[in-house]
Scaffold this motif. Structure first.
Motif, PDB file in Angstrom:
ATOM      1  N   UNK A  44      -5.215   8.571  -8.534  1.00  0.00           N
ATOM      2  CA  UNK A  44      -4.365   9.200  -9.557  1.00  0.00           C
ATOM      3  C   UNK A  44      -2.970   9.494  -9.000  1.00  0.00           C
ATOM      4  N   UNK A  45      -2.932   9.906  -7.746  1.00  0.00           N
ATOM      5  CA  UNK A  45      -1.631  10.177  -7.104  1.00  0.00           C
ATOM      6  C   UNK A  45      -0.786   8.893  -7.067  1.00  0.00           C
ATOM      7  N   UNK A  46      -1.391   7.806  -6.631  1.00  0.00           N
ATOM      8  CA  UNK A  46      -0.641   6.547  -6.527  1.00  0.00           C
ATOM      9  C   UNK A  46      -0.309   6.006  -7.922  1.00  0.00           C
ATOM     10  N   UNK A  47      -1.244   6.183  -8.859  1.00  0.00           N
ATOM     11  CA  UNK A  47      -0.990   5.741 -10.234  1.00  0.00           C
ATOM     12  C   UNK A  47       0.225   6.474 -10.802  1.00  0.00           C
ATOM     13  N   UNK A  48       0.327   7.770 -10.487  1.00  0.00           N
ATOM     14  CA  UNK A  48       1.529   8.524 -10.916  1.00  0.00           C
ATOM     15  C   UNK A  48       2.801   7.907 -10.366  1.00  0.00           C
ATOM     16  N   UNK A  49       2.696   7.398  -9.137  1.00  0.00           N
ATOM     17  CA  UNK A  49       3.900   6.865  -8.487  1.00  0.00           C
ATOM     18  C   UNK A  49       4.239   5.458  -8.976  1.00  0.00           C
ATOM     19  N   UNK A  50       3.219   4.590  -9.162  1.00  0.00           N
ATOM     20  CA  UNK A  50       3.539   3.168  -9.421  1.00  0.00           C
ATOM     21  C   UNK A  50       2.834   2.585 -10.641  1.00  0.00           C
ATOM     22  N   UNK A  51       2.082   3.427 -11.379  1.00  0.00           N
ATOM     23  CA  UNK A  51       1.442   2.963 -12.619  1.00  0.00           C
ATOM     24  C   UNK A  51       0.491   1.798 -12.390  1.00  0.00           C
ATOM     25  N   UNK A 127      -0.785  -8.819  -3.785  1.00  0.00           N
ATOM     26  CA  UNK A 127      -1.075  -7.499  -3.213  1.00  0.00           C
ATOM     27  C   UNK A 127      -0.514  -7.396  -1.790  1.00  0.00           C
ATOM     28  N   UNK A 128       0.148  -6.309  -1.504  1.00  0.00           N
ATOM     29  CA  UNK A 128       0.750  -6.136  -0.178  1.00  0.00           C
ATOM     30  C   UNK A 128       0.218  -4.910   0.546  1.00  0.00           C
ATOM     31  N   UNK A 129      -0.394  -3.996  -0.217  1.00  0.00           N
ATOM     32  CA  UNK A 129      -0.820  -2.721   0.378  1.00  0.00           C
ATOM     33  C   UNK A 129      -2.253  -2.387   0.019  1.00  0.00           C
ATOM     34  N   UNK A 130      -2.882  -1.675   0.938  1.00  0.00           N
ATOM     35  CA  UNK A 130      -4.230  -1.175   0.691  1.00  0.00           C
ATOM     36  C   UNK A 130      -4.177   0.352   0.760  1.00  0.00           C
ATOM     37  N   UNK A 131      -4.588   1.002  -0.311  1.00  0.00           N
ATOM     38  CA  UNK A 131      -4.625   2.474  -0.310  1.00  0.00           C
ATOM     39  C   UNK A 131      -6.042   2.929   0.006  1.00  0.00           C
ATOM     40  N   UNK A 132      -6.162   3.994   0.783  1.00  0.00           N
ATOM     41  CA  UNK A 132      -7.489   4.524   1.130  1.00  0.00           C
ATOM     42  C   UNK A 132      -7.496   6.042   0.974  1.00  0.00           C
ATOM     43  N   UNK A 133      -8.651   6.548   0.573  1.00  0.00           N
ATOM     44  CA  UNK A 133      -8.800   8.003   0.406  1.00  0.00           C
ATOM     45  C   UNK A 133      -9.236   8.694   1.686  1.00  0.00           C
ATOM     46  N   UNK A 134      -8.747   8.224   2.801  1.00  0.00           N
ATOM     47  CA  UNK A 134      -9.100   8.834   4.092  1.00  0.00           C
ATOM     48  C   UNK A 134      -8.604  10.277   4.128  1.00  0.00           C
ATOM     49  N   UNK A 135      -9.440  11.195   4.602  1.00  0.00           N
ATOM     50  CA  UNK A 135      -8.986  12.576   4.783  1.00  0.00           C
ATOM     51  C   UNK A 135      -9.184  12.969   6.247  1.00  0.00           C
ATOM     52  N   UNK A 136      -8.671  14.120   6.617  1.00  0.00           N
ATOM     53  CA  UNK A 136      -8.622  14.478   8.026  1.00  0.00           C
ATOM     54  C   UNK A 136      -9.984  14.477   8.734  1.00  0.00           C
ATOM     55  N   UNK A 137     -11.032  15.054   8.148  1.00  0.00           N
ATOM     56  CA  UNK A 137     -12.309  15.041   8.875  1.00  0.00           C
ATOM     57  C   UNK A 137     -12.838  13.625   9.154  1.00  0.00           C
ATOM     58  N   UNK A 138     -12.522  12.651   8.280  1.00  0.00           N
ATOM     59  CA  UNK A 138     -12.948  11.262   8.542  1.00  0.00           C
ATOM     60  C   UNK A 138     -12.345  10.772   9.853  1.00  0.00           C
ATOM     61  N   UNK A 139     -11.055  11.085  10.023  1.00  0.00           N
ATOM     62  CA  UNK A 139     -10.346  10.613  11.212  1.00  0.00           C
ATOM     63  C   UNK A 139     -10.860  11.361  12.433  1.00  0.00           C
ATOM     64  N   UNK A 140     -10.968  12.689  12.294  1.00  0.00           N
ATOM     65  CA  UNK A 140     -11.386  13.513  13.430  1.00  0.00           C
ATOM     66  C   UNK A 140     -12.764  13.090  13.929  1.00  0.00           C
ATOM     67  N   UNK A 141     -13.701  12.857  13.003  1.00  0.00           N
ATOM     68  CA  UNK A 141     -15.060  12.530  13.449  1.00  0.00           C
ATOM     69  C   UNK A 141     -15.172  11.099  13.955  1.00  0.00           C
TER      70      UNK A 141
END
Ligand code: XMP
Length: 319
Positions: A44-51, A127-141
């Motif tokens: 939804x965040x990215x959709x707001x930015x680029x539809x 397509x040039x970009x891949x968006x991911x819903x990564x959040x901090x605990x995913x990276x930390x663990x």
């Protein structure tokens, strides 16, 4: 944290929309939706930015909750997202055939996901970009200095193969912050308050080899558990809940006859950031209702247990 302690959700949203526009320009972005809070808020965040230049792919790996694929797909479309649903359960079961080791199973699910996703992504022209819903605990663990605890399949893997740049607007946020950002974006509570659900889905809650039959049993038991938590007003007071199918048989008795059938474990934990977790002290009457309903209606189950382990030493998921 929102990059900076003083930043509020509204500011975070505005800054990220500007940052996404700056990063991707007029390019097309691909995103894998999972039905969970993180990927939905990212979308939804990215959709707001680029539809509509955001193209979403939602893969049904056959390891979702009961009826979830159809329900979530319809909801995404209702929110205006451009989303392609891909039914690929057979490929996941084939890839996991004979595998009982939890890490190998995660890897097989992760690899199949990448294959299916790549095939679908290649169909998106330009397509040039891949968006991911990564959040901090995913990276930390995933990058813990004590070694990998579990291989979270939403971290790493996709971009190198696909030659896409990464867009990860939530990567410094904890889960509760993602929910605040989602509320700011007007995403309904029904989605925002959903319990976290792992990428490999019921695959890590169906211990041992995965088969469609075992997953169907687990889906039925899980539905009873979650529905009763909702009906009794506990769903929103629990951070995460799920059922686990334990691959042992135990003796039971039904109508005076001996049975020899499977075990369902119930897990319900409270946590802030998934790094630690405590079992929820649910009313005995609620647990009793769940065990009665599962044993009476789910074929192949004659015993229900409640997992009282804390994290650490146990993890939230059983595999
Ligand atoms: P554990 O079992 O490590 O789980 O205590 C911590 C949190 O992470 C979720 N989890 C995953 N989420 N991909 C995900 O997106 C995964 O592979 C994965 N494995 C675990 C788990 O449900 C819990 O919320």
């Amino acid at each position: 944290m929102y990059n900076n302690e003083l930043l509020q959700p509204a500011q975070f949203v505005n800054e990220q929309i500007a940052a996404i526009k700056e990063q991707v320009g007029n390019d097309i972005v691909i995103l894998g939706l999972s039905g969970g809070v993180d990927s939905t808020v990212t979308a939804i965040l990215i959709h707001r930015a680029i539809g509509d230049r955001l193209r979403c792919i939602f893969v049904d790996h056959g390891l979702l909750r009961k009826n979830e694929f159809e329900e979530v797909l319809a909801r995404y479309r209702g929110m205006g997202l451009n989303v392609t649903g891909v039914r690929a359960a057979d490929r996941f079961f084939a890839a996991c055939k004979g595998i009982t080791d939890p890490e190998l199973k995660r890897k097989a699910i992760g690899k199949t996901f990448i294959d299916v996703f790549n095939e679908e992504a290649r169909k998106v022209e330009g397509a040039r970009w891949l968006a991911q819903g990564t959040i901090w605990p995913d990276i930390a663990e995933s990058h813990s200095d004590k070694g990998v605890v579990k291989s979270h399949h939403n971290v790493g893997g996709l971009p190198e193969e696909m030659h896409l740049g990464l867009v990860e607007p939530l990567k410094y946020l904890y889960k509760y912050e993602v929910r605040e950002v989602g509320a700011e974006l007007g995403i309904p509570d029904e989605i925002l308050k959903r319990h976290p659900f792992p990428g490999p889905g019921l695959g890590v809650r169906c211990l041992g080899e995965l088969t469609p039959e075992k997953i169907a049993v687990l889906q039925d038991a899980d539905k009873i558990w979650i529905d009763i938590l909702r009906e009794e007003g506990w769903y929103d007071k629990v951070w995460q809940a799920g059922a686990i199918l334990v691959p042992v048989k135990t003796t039971g008795i039904t109508d005076g006859r001996r049975t020899y059938a499977g075990v369902i474990a119930l897990r319900a934990v409270n946590s802030v950031d998934a790094m630690t977790a405590e079992p929820v002290r649910l009313p005995w009457e609620l647990l009793d209702r769940v065990q009665r309903e599962i044993i009476a209606t789910v074929d192949g189950v004659n015993r229900v247990v409640f997992d009282i382990s804390t994290k650490p030493q146990a993890t939230i998921e059983w595999e």
